[in-house]
Design a protein around this motif. Structure first.
Motif, PDB file in Angstrom:
ATOM      1  N   LYS A  70       0.862  -1.194   0.000  1.00  0.00           N
ATOM      2  CA  LYS A  70       0.000   0.000   0.000  1.00  0.00           C
ATOM      3  C   LYS A  70       0.892   1.235   0.000  1.00  0.00           C
ATOM      4  O   LYS A  70       1.849   1.314   0.777  1.00  0.00           O
ATOM      5  N   PRO A  71       0.613   2.222  -0.855  1.00  0.00           N
ATOM      6  CA  PRO A  71       1.442   3.429  -0.884  1.00  0.00           C
ATOM      7  C   PRO A  71       1.507   4.093   0.490  1.00  0.00           C
ATOM      8  O   PRO A  71       0.524   4.107   1.241  1.00  0.00           O
ATOM      9  N   ILE A  72       2.680   4.594   0.823  1.00  0.00           N
ATOM     10  CA  ILE A  72       2.860   5.272   2.108  1.00  0.00           C
ATOM     11  C   ILE A  72       1.982   6.512   2.163  1.00  0.00           C
ATOM     12  O   ILE A  72       2.055   7.377   1.292  1.00  0.00           O
ATOM     13  N   GLN A  73       1.151   6.587   3.193  1.00  0.00           N
ATOM     14  CA  GLN A  73       0.254   7.719   3.366  1.00  0.00           C
ATOM     15  C   GLN A  73       0.824   8.651   4.423  1.00  0.00           C
ATOM     16  O   GLN A  73       0.582   8.497   5.614  1.00  0.00           O
ATOM     17  N   ALA A  74       1.646   9.589   3.967  1.00  0.00           N
ATOM     18  CA  ALA A  74       2.266  10.529   4.906  1.00  0.00           C
ATOM     19  C   ALA A  74       2.638  11.791   4.148  1.00  0.00           C
ATOM     20  O   ALA A  74       2.981  11.742   2.959  1.00  0.00           O
ATOM     21  N   SER A  75       2.570  12.900   4.837  1.00  0.00           N
ATOM     22  CA  SER A  75       2.933  14.169   4.198  1.00  0.00           C
ATOM     23  C   SER A  75       4.440  14.272   4.002  1.00  0.00           C
ATOM     24  O   SER A  75       4.916  14.924   3.075  1.00  0.00           O
ATOM     25  N   ASN A  76       5.214  13.597   4.875  1.00  0.00           N
ATOM     26  CA  ASN A  76       6.662  13.598   4.752  1.00  0.00           C
ATOM     27  C   ASN A  76       7.083  12.611   3.664  1.00  0.00           C
ATOM     28  O   ASN A  76       6.807  11.414   3.764  1.00  0.00           O
ATOM     29  N   PRO A  77       7.753  13.039   2.595  1.00  0.00           N
ATOM     30  CA  PRO A  77       8.095  12.138   1.488  1.00  0.00           C
ATOM     31  C   PRO A  77       9.078  11.048   1.867  1.00  0.00           C
ATOM     32  O   PRO A  77       9.229  10.070   1.133  1.00  0.00           O
ATOM     33  N   THR A  78       9.756  11.177   3.010  1.00  0.00           N
ATOM     34  CA  THR A  78      10.716  10.144   3.436  1.00  0.00           C
ATOM     35  C   THR A  78      10.188   9.307   4.598  1.00  0.00           C
ATOM     36  O   THR A  78      10.946   8.551   5.207  1.00  0.00           O
ATOM     37  N   ALA A  79       8.906   9.421   4.911  1.00  0.00           N
ATOM     38  CA  ALA A  79       8.331   8.688   6.041  1.00  0.00           C
ATOM     39  C   ALA A  79       8.244   7.194   5.734  1.00  0.00           C
ATOM     40  O   ALA A  79       8.027   6.795   4.589  1.00  0.00           O
ATOM     41  N   PRO A  80       8.396   6.333   6.764  1.00  0.00           N
ATOM     42  CA  PRO A  80       8.230   4.884   6.571  1.00  0.00           C
ATOM     43  C   PRO A  80       6.784   4.470   6.774  1.00  0.00           C
ATOM     44  O   PRO A  80       5.937   5.257   7.224  1.00  0.00           O
ATOM     45  N   GLN A  81       6.501   3.221   6.461  1.00  0.00           N
ATOM     46  CA  GLN A  81       5.214   2.633   6.787  1.00  0.00           C
ATOM     47  C   GLN A  81       5.098   2.479   8.302  1.00  0.00           C
ATOM     48  O   GLN A  81       6.116   2.335   8.987  1.00  0.00           O
ATOM     49  N   PRO A  82       3.893   2.493   8.846  1.00  0.00           N
ATOM     50  CA  PRO A  82       3.752   2.224  10.285  1.00  0.00           C
ATOM     51  C   PRO A  82       4.083   0.770  10.605  1.00  0.00           C
ATOM     52  O   PRO A  82       3.896  -0.122   9.773  1.00  0.00           O
ATOM     53  N   GLY A  83       4.603   0.536  11.791  1.00  0.00           N
ATOM     54  CA  GLY A  83       4.907  -0.821  12.225  1.00  0.00           C
ATOM     55  C   GLY A  83       6.263  -1.297  11.762  1.00  0.00           C
ATOM     56  O   GLY A  83       7.068  -0.537  11.224  1.00  0.00           O
ATOM     57  N   PRO A  84       6.556  -2.592  11.950  1.00  0.00           N
ATOM     58  CA  PRO A  84       7.865  -3.146  11.581  1.00  0.00           C
ATOM     59  C   PRO A  84       8.135  -3.008  10.085  1.00  0.00           C
ATOM     60  O   PRO A  84       7.280  -3.303   9.255  1.00  0.00           O
ATOM     61  N   CYS A  85       9.340  -2.573   9.756  1.00  0.00           N
ATOM     62  CA  CYS A  85       9.760  -2.423   8.365  1.00  0.00           C
ATOM     63  C   CYS A  85      11.145  -3.047   8.199  1.00  0.00           C
ATOM     64  O   CYS A  85      11.733  -3.555   9.146  1.00  0.00           O
ATOM     65  N   GLY A  86      11.658  -2.996   6.993  1.00  0.00           N
ATOM     66  CA  GLY A  86      12.985  -3.525   6.723  1.00  0.00           C
ATOM     67  C   GLY A  86      12.965  -5.013   6.426  1.00  0.00           C
ATOM     68  O   GLY A  86      11.902  -5.649   6.355  1.00  0.00           O
ATOM     69  N   LEU A  87      14.129  -5.599   6.278  1.00  0.00           N
ATOM     70  CA  LEU A  87      14.239  -7.012   5.897  1.00  0.00           C
ATOM     71  C   LEU A  87      13.479  -7.947   6.834  1.00  0.00           C
ATOM     72  O   LEU A  87      12.817  -8.880   6.360  1.00  0.00           O
ATOM     73  N   PRO A  88      13.530  -7.776   8.174  1.00  0.00           N
ATOM     74  CA  PRO A  88      12.795  -8.711   9.038  1.00  0.00           C
ATOM     75  C   PRO A  88      11.305  -8.780   8.737  1.00  0.00           C
ATOM     76  O   PRO A  88      10.678  -9.822   8.961  1.00  0.00           O
ATOM     77  N   ALA A  89      10.722  -7.698   8.233  1.00  0.00           N
ATOM     78  CA  ALA A  89       9.290  -7.701   7.930  1.00  0.00           C
ATOM     79  C   ALA A  89       8.937  -8.649   6.799  1.00  0.00           C
ATOM     80  O   ALA A  89       7.766  -9.000   6.620  1.00  0.00           O
ATOM     81  N   PHE A  90       9.948  -9.084   6.017  1.00  0.00           N
ATOM     82  CA  PHE A  90       9.684  -9.957   4.872  1.00  0.00           C
ATOM     83  C   PHE A  90       9.975 -11.420   5.180  1.00  0.00           C
ATOM     84  O   PHE A  90       9.927 -12.264   4.291  1.00  0.00           O
ATOM     85  N   GLY A  91      10.254 -11.736   6.433  1.00  0.00           N
ATOM     86  CA  GLY A  91      10.489 -13.114   6.822  1.00  0.00           C
ATOM     87  C   GLY A  91       9.256 -13.973   6.767  1.00  0.00           C
ATOM     88  O   GLY A  91       9.346 -15.204   6.819  1.00  0.00           O
ATOM     89  N   ARG A  92       8.082 -13.361   6.641  1.00  0.00           N
ATOM     90  CA  ARG A  92       6.841 -14.132   6.582  1.00  0.00           C
ATOM     91  C   ARG A  92       6.509 -14.605   5.173  1.00  0.00           C
ATOM     92  O   ARG A  92       5.537 -15.336   4.966  1.00  0.00           O
ATOM     93  N   PHE A  93       7.288 -14.167   4.184  1.00  0.00           N
ATOM     94  CA  PHE A  93       7.058 -14.543   2.789  1.00  0.00           C
ATOM     95  C   PHE A  93       8.060 -15.599   2.340  1.00  0.00           C
ATOM     96  O   PHE A  93       9.224 -15.559   2.738  1.00  0.00           O
ATOM     97  N   LEU A  94       7.616 -16.523   1.491  1.00  0.00           N
ATOM     98  CA  LEU A  94       8.548 -17.475   0.894  1.00  0.00           C
ATOM     99  C   LEU A  94       9.339 -16.797  -0.219  1.00  0.00           C
ATOM    100  O   LEU A  94      10.551 -16.939  -0.306  1.00  0.00           O
TER     101      LEU A  94
END
Length: 447
Positions: free
Chosen positions: A240-264
């Motif tokens: 889902k596109p990041i919904q934030a006024s700051n163009p460098t804002a992250p998604q809410p919640g855990p991000c980065g490589l660990p967040a993709f451990g749930r995918f094969l």
């Protein structure tokens, strides 16, 4: 009414057939334009202080086929500013002896071995990479599988593509990921290995290049990918596109490589996240990821194809259901039936012309990626494997699309919605139950 319906179906079939040929020609022409000339990047001879630093992350597990040469290809990159992180989950892993031997051979390369995984999900590759990901000294990461070997100029050309020109065209989206088309190398000429080689080096490469040239959506395999850790730290796989006024804002919640451990298929999901969540795009350098195919039986090949069909089914259902209608055998039937009805062309002529042109385009793609035509000493073996691949495509699809369990590196997973997976106990067929040895007490025969 029946005649009108047949006319409509024949017309739609011919248009579909023509559209697939356009895609095939785009893939073939892209292969010719991009891969038949590979100039050396200026970054290869630039001062170290003037080029972006890169951390190369290579996850290891066991003695992969051609492992020494695969790893050595990253020790010999023509790039002045990089570090190499080799990660293993277990300190007893046999790959460590190969890694240490190469470190001794290339003492000038900044290389470290990182032992021990951090379990962040069901994906063992991600678990293996997390510590290297966190300890990497540079923002640009090159994640490359242990069964891949690359040309010495690959890193420099890939950084060129990632960074882009100093003055990009107005309105052009930023490059967030650079990837490399897989090209199979067979070291053990078993039937499954040959079929995998024929598939990856012709039809798969052709479609992969065409889809990425059109750039209507993310289409990435994770054999060899470059991206920025600062970008990955902003996404989480929600697409889902990041919904934030700051163009460098992250998604809410855990991000980065660990967040993709749930995918094969974490590689595909990372690429999709950078595309959809950040609104950035991908690019290909003029290099291939030479994927060393090991001792693959026919059964291994079938289960490998089935695994990724089942994963794609839960990620892009509509596109997956259309796959059989893009294969040469089904397309030959569509072409013959459509032309036969509309213009009376005999079926056998349509089929012969179709396969003659199809094979020509596939072999031209092979020549572009390999840098030379198909060698004469393997021509008939390759063509037999190519034929087997085309004939098996539909049966494998029908077998795969009605299941959700996959096996990977000795573990069984159940594919969930959006490509997430959960560990599962392997299901047993009736044949396996019959073959299961009974717990009978052995009879003393006196022998």
């Amino acid at each position: 009414m029946a005649a009108e319906l047949r006319l409509v179906l024949a017309s739609v079939g011919l248009l579909w057939y023509a559209g697939l040929w356009v895609i095939g020609i785009v893939g073939c022409s892209t292969a010719r334009r991009r891969y038949r000339l590979r100039p050396r990047s200026p970054l290869a001879v630039a001062p170290a202080s003037s080029v972006p630093g890169v951390s190369i992350l290579r996850p290891l597990k066991g003695l992969d086929m051609n492992l020494y040469e695969n790893l050595e290809s990253t020790f010999t990159q023509e790039y002045p500013n990089y570090e190499l992180l080799l990660s293993v989950a277990d300190e007893r892993d046999q790959a460590l002896s190969v890694a240490r031997e190469l470190m001794t051979k290339y003492p000038s390369v900044n290389c470290r071995i990182i032992i021990g995984e951090e379990v962040v999900g069901v994906n063992p590759k991600v678990n293996n990479l997390v510590r290297s990901y966190r300890e990497a000294a540079h923002d640009i990461l090159w994640v490359i599988d242990s069964n891949v070997t690359v040309h010495p100029g690959t890193l420099a050309r890939s950084v060129d593509a990632l960074v882009g020109p100093p003055s990009p065209a107005p309105g052009k989206r930023r490059i967030a990921l650079v990837h490399h088309v897989p090209f199979a190398l067979v070291t053990e000429p078993r039937i499954g290995s040959r079929i995998e080689e024929a598939f990856l080096n012709t039809n798969h490469a052709k479609m992969y290049l065409a889809i990425n040239t059109a750039a209507v959506d993310s289409c990435v395999m994770g054999k060899s990918n470059l991206y920025r850790r600062s970008d990955l730290e902003r996404v989480n796989g929600s697409l889902k596109p990041i919904q934030a006024s700051n163009p460098t804002a992250p998604q809410p919640g855990p991000c980065g490589l660990p967040a993709f451990g749930r995918f094969l298929a974490e590689d595909n999901m990372i690429a999709s996240a950078l595309w959809h969540e950040l609104g950035d795009r991908h690019d290909l350098s003029c290099d291939v990821a030479r994927n060393v195919v090991g001792n693959m039986s026919l059964s291994d090949y079938v289960w490998r194809r089935a695994r990724w069909i089942r994963v794609r089914k839960h990620m892009v259902l509509a596109a997956t259901l259309l796959e059989p209608f893009t294969e040469s055998v089904v397309l030959s039937v569509i072409c013959a039936a459509s032309l036969g009805y509309l213009s009376g062309v005999p079926y056998w002529i349509s089929v012969c012309v179709h396969f003659t042109l199809w094979i020509y385009v596939d072999l031209d793609v092979y020549a572009s990626l390999a840098g030379h035509p198909l060698p004469s000493d393997v021509r008939w073996q390759f063509m037999a494997a190519w034929t087997a691949r085309e004939l098996l495509a539909l049966p494998i699809f029908l077998f795969a699309v009605f299941g959700s369990e996959v096996s990977w590196r000795g573990r069984t997973y159940r594919v969930l919605r959006n490509g997430e997976v959960a560990r599962a106990e392997p299901s047993r067929s009736w044949l396996q139950h019959i073959r299961q040895p009974k717990n009978y007490e052995p009879l003393d025969t006196g022998l």
